[in-house]
Structure formats: structure tokens, C-alpha cells
Design a protein around this motif. Structure first.
Motif, PDB file in Angstrom:
ATOM      1  N   ASP A  70      -6.283  -7.357  -6.480  1.00 23.66           N
ATOM      2  CA  ASP A  70      -6.285  -6.128  -7.288  1.00 23.66           C
ATOM      3  C   ASP A  70      -6.543  -6.318  -8.758  1.00 23.66           C
ATOM      4  O   ASP A  70      -5.651  -7.168  -9.379  1.00 23.66           O
ATOM      5  N   ARG A  84      -2.800   9.335   4.597  1.00 28.56           N
ATOM      6  CA  ARG A  84      -3.792   8.021   4.958  1.00 28.56           C
ATOM      7  C   ARG A  84      -2.753   7.214   6.104  1.00 28.56           C
ATOM      8  O   ARG A  84      -2.052   6.238   5.722  1.00 28.56           O
ATOM      9  N   ARG A  89      -7.000   1.386   2.552  1.00 28.91           N
ATOM     10  CA  ARG A  89      -7.897   1.953   1.687  1.00 28.91           C
ATOM     11  C   ARG A  89      -9.073   2.391   2.202  1.00 28.91           C
ATOM     12  O   ARG A  89      -9.706   3.350   1.416  1.00 28.91           O
ATOM     13  N   GLN A  92      -7.673  -3.646   3.116  1.00 29.90           N
ATOM     14  CA  GLN A  92      -8.971  -2.971   2.944  1.00 29.90           C
ATOM     15  C   GLN A  92      -8.790  -1.723   4.210  1.00 29.90           C
ATOM     16  O   GLN A  92      -9.299  -0.627   3.692  1.00 29.90           O
ATOM     17  N   GLU A 138       0.710  -1.163  -0.024  1.00 29.29           N
ATOM     18  CA  GLU A 138       0.052  -0.111   0.017  1.00 29.29           C
ATOM     19  C   GLU A 138       0.753   1.152  -0.055  1.00 29.29           C
ATOM     20  O   GLU A 138       0.378   2.173  -0.490  1.00 29.29           O
ATOM     21  N   ARG A 179       1.950   1.617  -3.528  1.00 31.14           N
ATOM     22  CA  ARG A 179       0.623   2.038  -4.218  1.00 31.14           C
ATOM     23  C   ARG A 179       0.439   3.782  -4.178  1.00 31.14           C
ATOM     24  O   ARG A 179       0.075   4.261  -5.093  1.00 31.14           O
ATOM     25  N   ASP A 180       0.636   4.142  -2.864  1.00 27.85           N
ATOM     26  CA  ASP A 180      -0.108   5.496  -2.593  1.00 27.85           C
ATOM     27  C   ASP A 180       1.028   6.166  -1.605  1.00 27.85           C
ATOM     28  O   ASP A 180       0.875   5.606  -0.387  1.00 27.85           O
TER      29      ASP A 180
END
Lengths: 324, 342, 399
Positions: free
Chosen positions: C315, B86, B173, B170, B17, B20-21
Motif C-alpha cells: 500500500d 463489504r 477491496r 485484493q 482491511e 482500514r474500512d
């Protein structure tokens, strides 16, 4: 004071209007609360206007503030609209927070106003987080924590001094010391000094006369500039007076009558007005016109809020989660 | 797909994660370990090594060691979430909620409601829970019922490595604040876990065993105990449905009620204390909504109303065990025989 | 065998040795004199143990190769187990309901004349020497990812490097594990590849084109990357349409086709299955849709359902499924028809269909051109290669 006088005519006018709006708003809420039309309880900022406005005159949309239970003034100083604020205080559906927050939790994230807060001292950690966001996303933003002399004894606040220091965050802690934590004198409840506490954590710290807009403006400017340029957190100990009690309905018997009278005689808005009129920066008639305009505006939003619909049962279970 | 431990699965979820972000950051006490010291700047990677390797990969701006003062850094994580990051914040032991709960209970959980639906607070609080570590009363509690009680929070109890990775992704996100409970006795438990990122939706229970006789609802580590009990009971001809709700908030009441309707019998297994815990909560749910399908009284298997003891001799009997679950199932089934005998 | 052939699978020429696939008919003494173990089979890569649900034959009963002798349940699948040997069942070592590791002795088959002592000796020796495969230990081939045509493709390769290769192509929403009962059985004397199509299983989820032609490119890319000049293609459902597309568009790459319940042979498909398969994220809601795949719903295990969910949660998987569904189906209609082109396929074509297929109707097997051989298997649904694995394996081996 000298640096405050560097403000343009427009800026001075804006500062006056904001302070005047806060005063008018709080006086109106005071009257209405006494009439029994406002639910719950409210804490008024009247008398402290020079602090909120003196700090927020330096801020823009990149910047965040966290406020206290006495939050109306900080909202207005940061540019939150008074109409939705008044609706919120009356618990109306069209209130800033849909009538779910009320006076003590009023917030407008779109304006960088992270909320009044019903928990004393709770804003300090949040401001560290907002400053961390600004730092990591490189927005150039700063985060301001307004809190009272009562909150200055909270562990959360003292921890936040430390966190802001070790992470070198763009934070300014603004301790608004009106002399009383609820009904208890800060002269008794605060050990040491606010400045000494800040310095103990390595924060550049200053004492400021909160009755003097220009003094606040100058000191806040220095601290905010330091934060913006990567110099880390600072502390301002702003000494001021509240005109009303801790909450509306507080008989205020812990203060002597002459003490309250002296405070009201040292009205920061009157002082500001005198200065700029004497220096021929703005004409008195112009300020009078602004007063009338603001009075009418607050009266109108009061009338509108009182007539506005309440939220319905369908609103009870919304806004708890983004998705559940 | 490869064998991964619960620890590795959680680490991988955070790593993927964060890749990804870039708004995903991690903070907590010694999540790197060594900040400001002369030696290794990733000395610990968390007290259990769960965050090991993230500091070298993502740097000190995104993997932040904090001071040992929870209310300020948990609150800072909340403030960062409220303003566009986040964050994943590690509350080392959930027992430490005692020193930072205001920021979770009165701030994070309330923002969205108090601010009229305008706040989005994508905060993940990772925390260790559970007994079995000889860590005594202040480092062993199962305080998820306390968090479950609070509207505005989501509460997640992954029962194995596969669940941990998908549920943590989850959580990260998710746009709501999530408290993610990691059982400290499970970090070395291994199983097949996909290498690719995946998210397991909240509020969807996992039925880990299917049977006809008794429904066992279990939480977190207890799901594994319930599975073991069900397998033992299957050899004795007793077939159990085991339900892992995965999240206590939101709670998949539908699956619980459906499976109880099928079996007519319920045992709830919860490592938390019995008063105001999940076991009583599920029992209440079933009593209210599925009373007519019950063939026998509900049995609850929980820890006692006592702090977690230190002595291994005491702690071992404190934790609800497989034998207690089997005995509860047998007792629930025995009710039929008793009624028939009358 | 419960195979009803509409056309003979293959008419043997008189000079050929009689059905070389039927080793059971070789001289009896060679087999019957021996004592033979029946052991827990390994169905699929992840299987470590299985439960003998029910014996279907009693001690003393003569059993034939391929006869259904027990039901076995694994966490992935529940299925009948067909005898790998011929003889008389002399011992049941494992009782109904017991779970044992892969390779464990379940029973013993021997000729009637073999003494009881000899059978006991055999059992004792087996049990003493038996070491269960360690949990998680690598045994046999395992799936791996390879680079093909710029994509990450997961594949499982079994068998020797020499021999005529087989390439297995799964259908919509499935992955290579759909061939768990077929791949090993066919890999004795040739390389057998099973791949995950793009968007599926462990392969890259990004898809440029989810149509049979688009996915055929990915299969050909894989064959190129692996140096497979030509292969026997075994496809299931959408995978069968892909295999047939390759045979039409790249005929030199195809030695033969086995098409299991192929898409593209008729106008309609069970659109509600496709929609339900995509939409449901909960096991209990997904299960009824998966039960549509089989004639006997008991075959669907909780773990089979969970495995589908595990794939769908990856994903990009859901987006890939939606893209593949949109490229191939429109509600109850199939977008691509191969029916008019089947006669042009040069390679031998064998179509296998479950008589009770609820996804793609067995009626699609009617009226096909003369070059297509059809076998309809009763008592089977859409995943006939799992439901009647031995029958389908025999058809592929004989093709």
C-alpha cells in the motif's frame, strides 16, 4: 382501518394513484403479451395492489424491499418509474436494466428496490443483509421481504426468519398469499399457518386482509415501526387474490370460474375508492381524472417502449463485472 | 517482513482491511465461536482458528457468529454487499455450497448483469477446500471449477501465505464478488510475509519457476507440488516453467500461452476431478490457441473421477503427488524420443 | 581485477605501508601453508542456500584472491564468486549444478606442498563438523524499523559500534537489499548502515518531498536519530544525488562520498525505464526493464523480479514511486543537476560507473571537477555495486 383513515388527502391520493398505476400497467402488459410483442414470460400483480402499496406507503429512500417473480407492483409501489420499467419488459436498451433483466429481474437499487427474483424465496436472505447494512450503518432503514405462499415453504425463507430474529434485524416478512403456488393450492401445500410459523421463530405475526388497503397499511405500520425502533422482525400474512393466472398464458383451469369472478368483484382498488369517496375525503371526479391521466401515461410508455431500440451486440459483454 | 503461516497471513489481511474500512465485516459459523454462551466469546475464531482475535478487536457488530444455516447467512452477506457493506462471509467447507449455492449462483453472481450494470456487490466468500485432511467426501472437495464456470464471480486460489494475504486484501477491496479458496492442508505452512498491507492483482499469473523444457500449470496447493517436482527434475537436467495462475476467473491466458509457446510442452496439475475441471480447461485453451507450438501431447495430472475417500491409504493415492507430476513431465519429454525413434 | 581507472583511486605516499588493503601480498608462507575452505557465501539476509552453477577453475590451478572462480545462483541473484583466498585449488567438494546451504564447503585451497592426506583430513573434519544454519534462524544482523524524524525507517545495521560509520543510500525503486553484496564486506571494523528511503522498501510510504533535497532530510534525520555525527556516504543513482546533496548542504556530516552511477550528473535519464518500472505489474513484463540495469541480463533472476513486485504491491508504494519519479525526472530529462556544485564538496568524492550503464550514461562521468575521482568499470551496467561487488567494495574500503 381507522388508522389508515388518518392518512392525509394527499397521501390517500398518492396511494390511489400508485394502485391504479399498477393495475393499468399490468392490464396493458396483459393485452400486449397476448398480442405476442413481449418476450419471455410475465407474472402480473393485478388484484394484489393493496398489499404492495399498503406496505410501501410507510417506506422512504432509506428502506429496501426484495420482491418476487411477480414484481411489477412492488416496483411501482416503491416509486420506480414506469417508463424504464416498460422498456425493460420489452427488452429494450433504455430499459431499467438495459434489457438484461426483464420482467423477472427488474430492479432499481437507487430506489431501494433490490429486484424481482426468478428464484422463489431468494429475497428473504437478501433482505436480512439489507437490514444488517441499515443496522450497522445506523441509517434507520428497514427492509421488507415480499414473498408468496409458495416461497413460504422454502428453507431460505424459514432460515431467514431465524437469522432476522437472532440478529434482531429491522425486517418485515410480508407473505403475500394469493392461494396458489403456481397451480397448486396453498391450502394443500402449506402445513400449519403462516402466522404460526412466524410465531414459532419468535416473530410477532398477524393475518391481514390483503383486499383492504387500510388493513394492510395499519398492520404494516405497526411492524415497520417496531423494526425501525429496534424491536426486530415481524411477519404479516396478507391474504389476497390474483386476477390473472400464475403467468401470462396460464389458462388457470385449476380455479373455478366463479372463484375468479368473486375475486374480481372484490377489487381492492374499487373498495379503496368507495371508502374514500363515501367518507368525502376525495371527490370521485378527481379520481376519474387521475384514472384518465394514468391510462394515458401507461399508453404512452407502452408506445415508447415498443418503438425503442434493442440493445446491440456491444452490450452482450458489458455489466458482468465492475472490473475484470 | 516476518515469518507467517497461511493462517496468520489470512487473519492479518482481514484485520488490516477491517482496520482500514469499517464497512468490512466478517460473518460465518463460529468465526468467533461462543456467541450466546457463558464462556469465551472468541472461543474458536473459526474451526481452524483463522479468524481468531478479530471478535475481541472489532466487536460483535462486525464479527458475527451465524446460525448453522448457510443459504440465509450467505444470502444475507450478499444483500449486505448490495446495500453498502463489504462483507467477508466464511463458508466453512466449500462442500457446503450444496446448501447455499442459489445465493451465489443465481443472486450474487447475476446482480450486476441482470440489473444493467447498476449493482456493485463487494462480497468475499472465504471457503476451505482440498483433500489430505482425512475428512472424506463431504469435507474435502475442490469445487473451484464449478464457481469458475459462472460469469460474475471471481475465483482465487492462493498457493502460499504471501499470496494468501495479498490476494485476500485484493478480494476484500474488489467491487465484484470473489470466492477465495483456502486449502485446509496449508494453514500451517510458513514463509516471509510483509507486515504492511498489499494487494496482488487478479488475473496475473505468477511464474514460480522458469525453464525451457516443459510448462507446468498448477492450481492452489498443487503449485507447491509442481515447484517441488520442478526442483527435483532440475537436478536431472530437466528445466520446467511453473505457472501459478493465482485466479481461475479471471484467468491469465496470456502467460499460459506465452510460456507454452516457449517450452512447447504442457502438463496441467489440478486437485479437482478431471471432467469439466481446470486441467481440461487449460488443455483446451492451449489446444485452441497454441496448437502449433506444441511438440508433444498435453498431460493432465488430476484427482480421479471419484469422491474423496476417507481411509488414509486411499486418500494418499487420490491426491495428485509430486511423483505423478514428475512422471507426467518425463512422459511428455519421452514423446520426442519416441517420435525420433520412428 | 578489471578496473580501468581514469584517475588513480589513491596515490599512496612513499612512507605508507604498501596498500594495506592488499593482504594477498603479505608473506606467502603465512597463507599458502594453510588449508583454506571455500564456502557458500551468504549474499543478503534471506539467502539460505545457493547453487554452484559452474566451476571456472580446475583442480590443481593456482588461484588469486579476487579471481572469479565460480558462478553462484541464489533465488535472488546470479553472480560470479570471487575467491576469498589465494592458493592452489585442491578439491572441488560440490559439483556444478548442486545446491547447498550457506556455509557449506564448496572447495579446498592449499599450497602444493600440503599432502593429499592432510587435504582429505581437512575435508572430512569440515563435513563432520558442519551444521547448516537452520532455515529462518536469525543469524547476523537483520533489518529492523526505527523511528527517525517522525518517520518509520527500515534499516539494516552491520558491524561493530565503533569506527567510522558508512551509510548506504539506495536509488529509485530499490531498497537496502541492493547492498547485499557490499554491506557485510565493509562491516568488519566499522558500523555500516543501510536504510530504506521514505516511500521505499519497509520504510513509511508517505512522502513529503521526493527530491534529492527532500530525501536528504530523511537521511540526516536518520543519522541524528542514530547519533551518527558524520559518515562515509555511499549512494547509488538517486541515492548518490541524495548523498552529494547532504555533502553540499550539511558538509560536517560527511567524511567522504562514494557515488555509484549518480543521478544529477547529466541532463538525461532513460525515462522509458522509469515509466516501465512503475507501470508493469507482471513479472514477465517487468523483467526486460530490470534487465536494463545490468550488463549481463542473466544476472536478473525470477525472484529478483518478484521482490520488486512485492515492494510495488505494498500500500502506498506505487504512489511513492510516482511521486519520487515526478520530483526527479521529466520523461528523459533529469530535473536536478548537481554538476555545477560538485567542486564545492569538501569531502573526498569518488564516482564509480559501469561502462555499460543504460539508465544513466557513463558519459556523465566525463569532465567532472578535479576534486572528483572517477572509476569506470567495464562489463557492468547501472547496478555496478552488485555486478562488480568486489571492485566497488575495494574502492569504498580504500576511500
Amino acid at each position: 382501518m381507522a388508522s389508515g383513515m388518518q392518512l392525509s388527502r394527499d397521501e390517500l391520493g398518492a396511494a390511489y394513484r400508485r394502485m391504479r398505476t399498477i393495475r393499468e400497467f399490468e392490464d396493458a402488459v396483459h393485452t400486449e403479451f397476448a398480442a405476442g410483442t413481449i418476450p419471455g414470460f410475465v407474472h402480473l400483480y393485478a388484484g394484489e395492489e393493496a398489499s404492495g402499496v399498503g406496505v410501501c406507503m410507510h417506506l422512504d429512500e432509506r428502506d429496501a424491499i426484495a420482491s418476487t417473480h411477480r414484481g411489477h407492483g412492488h416496483c411501482i409501489a416503491k416509486g420506480v418509474e414506469v417508463g424504464p420499467m416498460m422498456h425493460e419488459i420489452f427488452g429494450r436498451k433504455e430499459g431499467l436494466c438495459g434489457g438484461k433483466g426483464g420482467s423477472m429481474h427488474i430492479a432499481d437499487l437507487s430506489k431501494g428496490m433490490l429486484g424481482a427474483n426468478g428464484i422463489v424465496g431468494a429475497g428473504a436472505p437478501l433482505v436480512c443483509g439489507a437490514a444488517l447494512t441499515a443496522k450497522l450503518l445506523k441509517t434507520g432503514g428497514v427492509a421488507i421481504c415480499f414473498y408468496g405462499d409458495g416461497a413460504s415453504n422454502q428453507g431460505a425463507v424459514l432460515e431467514s426468519y431465524n437469522l432476522a430474529k437472532i440478529w434482531n434485524l429491522p425486517v418485515v416478512f410480508v407473505a403475500e398469499d394469493n392461494g396458489y403456488a403456481e397451480a397448486t393450492a396453498s391450502a394443500w401445500s402449506v402445513g400449519g399457518t403462516q402466522k404460526g410459523r412466524g410465531e414459532g421463530f419468535g416473530l410477532p405475526s398477524r393475518e391481514v386482509d390483503g383486499g383492504d388497503f387500510f388493513a394492510v397499511y395499519e398492520a404494516a405500520g405497526e411492524a415497520i415501526e417496531r423494526a425501525r425502533s429496534g424491536g426486530g422482525p415481524s411477519l404479516l400474512h396478507v391474504k389476497l387474490n390474483r386476477f390473472y393466472g400464475h403467468f401470462e398464458g396460464d389458462a388457470g383451469t385449476y380455479r373455478l370460474p366463479e372463484e375468479v369472478e368473486a375475486a374480481r368483484n372484490a377489487d381492492p382498488i374499487e373498495l379503496f375508492r368507495q371508502r374514500i369517496v363515501e367518507a368525502s375525503l376525495i371527490d370521485a371526479s378527481e379520481l376519474d381524472a387521475a384514472d384518465r391521466e394514468i391510462e394515458a401515461e401507461i399508453r404512452a410508455c407502452m408506445v415508447a417502449a415498443k418503438a425503442a431500440p434493442m440493445p446491440g451486440e456491444a452490450d452482450l459483454m458489458t455489466d458482468i463485472y465492475v472490473a475484470y | 517482513m516476518s515469518k507467517k503461516s497461511y493462517r496468520q497471513a489470512i487473519n492479518e489481511a482481514m484485520r488490516q482491511e477491517m482496520e482500514r474500512d469499517e464497512r468490512v465485516i466478517l460473518m460465518g459459523e463460529d468465526v468467533a465461536g461462543g456467541t450466546g454462551a457463558a464462556g469465551d466469546q472468541d472461543a474458536w475464531g473459526g474451526p481452524m482458528g483463522v479468524t481468531k482475535g478479530l471478535r475481541p478487536q472489532f466487536g460483535p457488530d462486525r464479527v458475527l457468529d451465524t446460525h448453522l444455516a448457510e443459504i440465509s447467512f450467505v444470502g444475507a452477506a450478499a444483500g449486505a454487499a448490495l446495500t453498502g457493506l463489504r462483507p467477508i462471509v466464511e463458508l466453512m467447507f466449500v462442500d457446503f455450497m450444496g446448501v447455499c449455492f442459489d445465493q451465489i449462483l443465481n443472486q450474487t453472481a447475476k446482480f450486476r448483469y441482470m440489473f444493467g450494470g447498476k449493482a456493485v456487490t463487494p462480497l468475499t466468500i472465504r471457503t476451505m477446500y482440498g483433500a489430505g485432511f482425512r475428512a472424506a467426501s463431504q469435507h474435502s472437495q475442490c469445487l473451484y471449477p464449478v464457481f469458475t464456470h459462472i460469469p460474475g464471480l471471481k475465483v482465487v486460489l492462493p498457493s502460499n501465505a504471501y499470496e494468501a494475504k495479498g490476494l485476500l486484501i485484493q478480494a476484500i477491496r474488489d467491487d465484484d464478488p470473489v470466492v477465495f479458496f483456502e486449502h485446509k492442508a496449508m494453514y500451517d505452512d510458513e514463509m516471509e510475509v510483509p507486515d504492511e498491507p498489499y494487494a496482488i492483482p487478479f488475473g496475473e499469473a505468477n511464474v514460480t519457476r522458469e525453464g525451457d523444457d516443459v510448462t507446468i500449470v498448477a492450481f492452489g496447493r498443487m503449485v507447491n507440488f509442481a515447484n517441488e517436482a520442478a526442483d527435483n527434475l532440475a537436478r536431472r537436467g530437466i528445466s520446467c516453467t511453473v505457472v501459478d495462475p493465482r485466479t481461475t476467473s479471471p484467468l491469465d491466458t496470456e502467460t499460459i500461452l506465452e510460456t507454452v509457446a516457449e517450452t512447447g510442452r504442457l502438463v496441467v496439475v489440478d486437485e479437482a476431478h478431471p471432467r469439466c475441471g481446470m486441467a481440461g480447461d487449460i488443455a483446451g485453451l492451449v489446444a485452441e490457441h497454441a496448437f502449433d507450438s506444441l511438440k508433444a501431447p498435453i498431460k493432465l495430472v488430476t484427482a480421479p473421477h471419484a469422491p474423496v475417500p476417507f481411509s488414509p491409504a486411499l486418500e494418499d493415492i487420490y491426491i495428485p503427488g509430486v511423483d505423478k507430476i514428475e512422471a507426467a513431465v518425463a512422459a511428455v519429454l519421452d514423446h520426442d524420443r519416441k517420435v525420433a525413434a520412428e | 581485477m578489471t578496473v580501468e581507472s581514469r584517475r588513480p583511486t589513491r596515490i599512496p605516499n612513499w612512507w605508507e605501508p604498501e596498500d594495506d588493503g592488499d593482504k594477498a601480498s603479505s608473506p606467502e608462507e603465512n597463507h599458502m601453508a594453510e588449508i583454506q575452505p571455500i564456502t557458500m557465501p551468504k549474499w543478503g539476509l534471506a539467502m539460505e542456500e545457493g547453487m554452484l552453477a559452474r566451476w571456472a577453475v580446475d583442480i590443481g590451478t593456482p588461484i588469486e584472491l579476487g579471481q572469479e572462480i565460480m558462478d553462484i545462483e541464489t533465488s535472488k541473484i546470479a553472480n560470479v564468486f570471487e575467491s576469498p583466498v589465494t592458493g592452489v585449488l585442491r578439491r572441488r567438494v560440490v559439483a556444478d549444478g548442486d545446491t547447498v546451504p550457506v556455509g557449506a564447503l564448496l572447495g579446498v585451497v592449499a599450497a602444493p606442498e600440503v599432502s593429499e592426506e592432510a587435504v582429505d583430513d581437512f575435508v572430512r573434519t569440515f563435513l563432520e563438523g558442519f551444521v547448516p544454519e537452520e532455515a529462518g534462524a536469525a543469524s547476523g544482523p537483520s533489518a529492523e524499523t526505527v523511528e527517525a524524524g517522525g518517520r518509520r525507517i527500515r534499516r539494516l545495521k552491520a558491524g561493530p559500534d565503533t569506527g567510522k560509520p558508512i551509510v548506504f543510500i539506495h536509488g529509485f525503486g530499490a531498497d537496502l537489499s541492493t547492498w547485499m553484496l557490499n554491506q557485510a564486506a565493509l562491516a568488519e571494523d566499522r558500523p555500516v548502515h543501510a536504510i530504506d528511503l521514505p516511500g521505499h522498501g519497509g520504510s513509511e510510504k508517505a512522502l513529503d518531498d521526493g527530491s534529492p533535497a527532500g530525501l536528504a532530510t530523511a537521511v540526516i534525520d536518520y543519522m541524528d536519530a542514530e547519533g551518527i555525527e558524520s559518515a562515509h556516504l555511499v549512494g547509488h543513482s538517486l541515492g548518490a544525488a541524495i548523498a552529494a546533496t547532504i555533502a553540499l548542504d550539511a558538509p560536517s556530516r560527511v567524511d567522504g562520498l562514494t557515488l555509484v552511477a549518480p543521478a544529477g550528473f547529466g541532463p538525461e535519464i532513460a525515462g522509458d525505464f522509469i515509466a516501465g518500472f512503475i507501470a508493469e505489474s507482471r513479472a514477465r513484463k517487468l523483467r526486460p526493464w530490470l534487465e536494463m540495469l545490468v550488463a549481463d541480463p542473466q544476472m536478473v533472476t525470477a525472484e529478483m523480479v518478484e521482490d520488486v513486485l512485492k515492494f510495488k504491491r505494498l500500500d502506498g508504494a506505487l504512489a511513492a514511486l510516482q511521486a519520487v519519479a515526478a520530483a526527479n525526472f521529466d520523461g528523459d530529462a533529469q530535473r536536478h543537476s548537481l554538476r555545477d556544485r560538485l567542486a564545492d564538496i569538501a569531502a573526498p568524492v569518488h564516482v564509480v560507473w559501469g561502462a555499460e550503464d543504460r539508465i544513466l550514461s557513463v558519459a556523465h562521468a566525463e569532465g567532472l571537477p578535479a576534486n572528483v575521482t572517477v572509476t569506470v568499470i567495464p562489463g557492468a551496467g547501472h547496478i555496478v555495486h552488485m555486478e562488480k561487488a568486489a571492485d566497488v567494495n575495494a574502492l569504498i574500503a580504500g576511500a
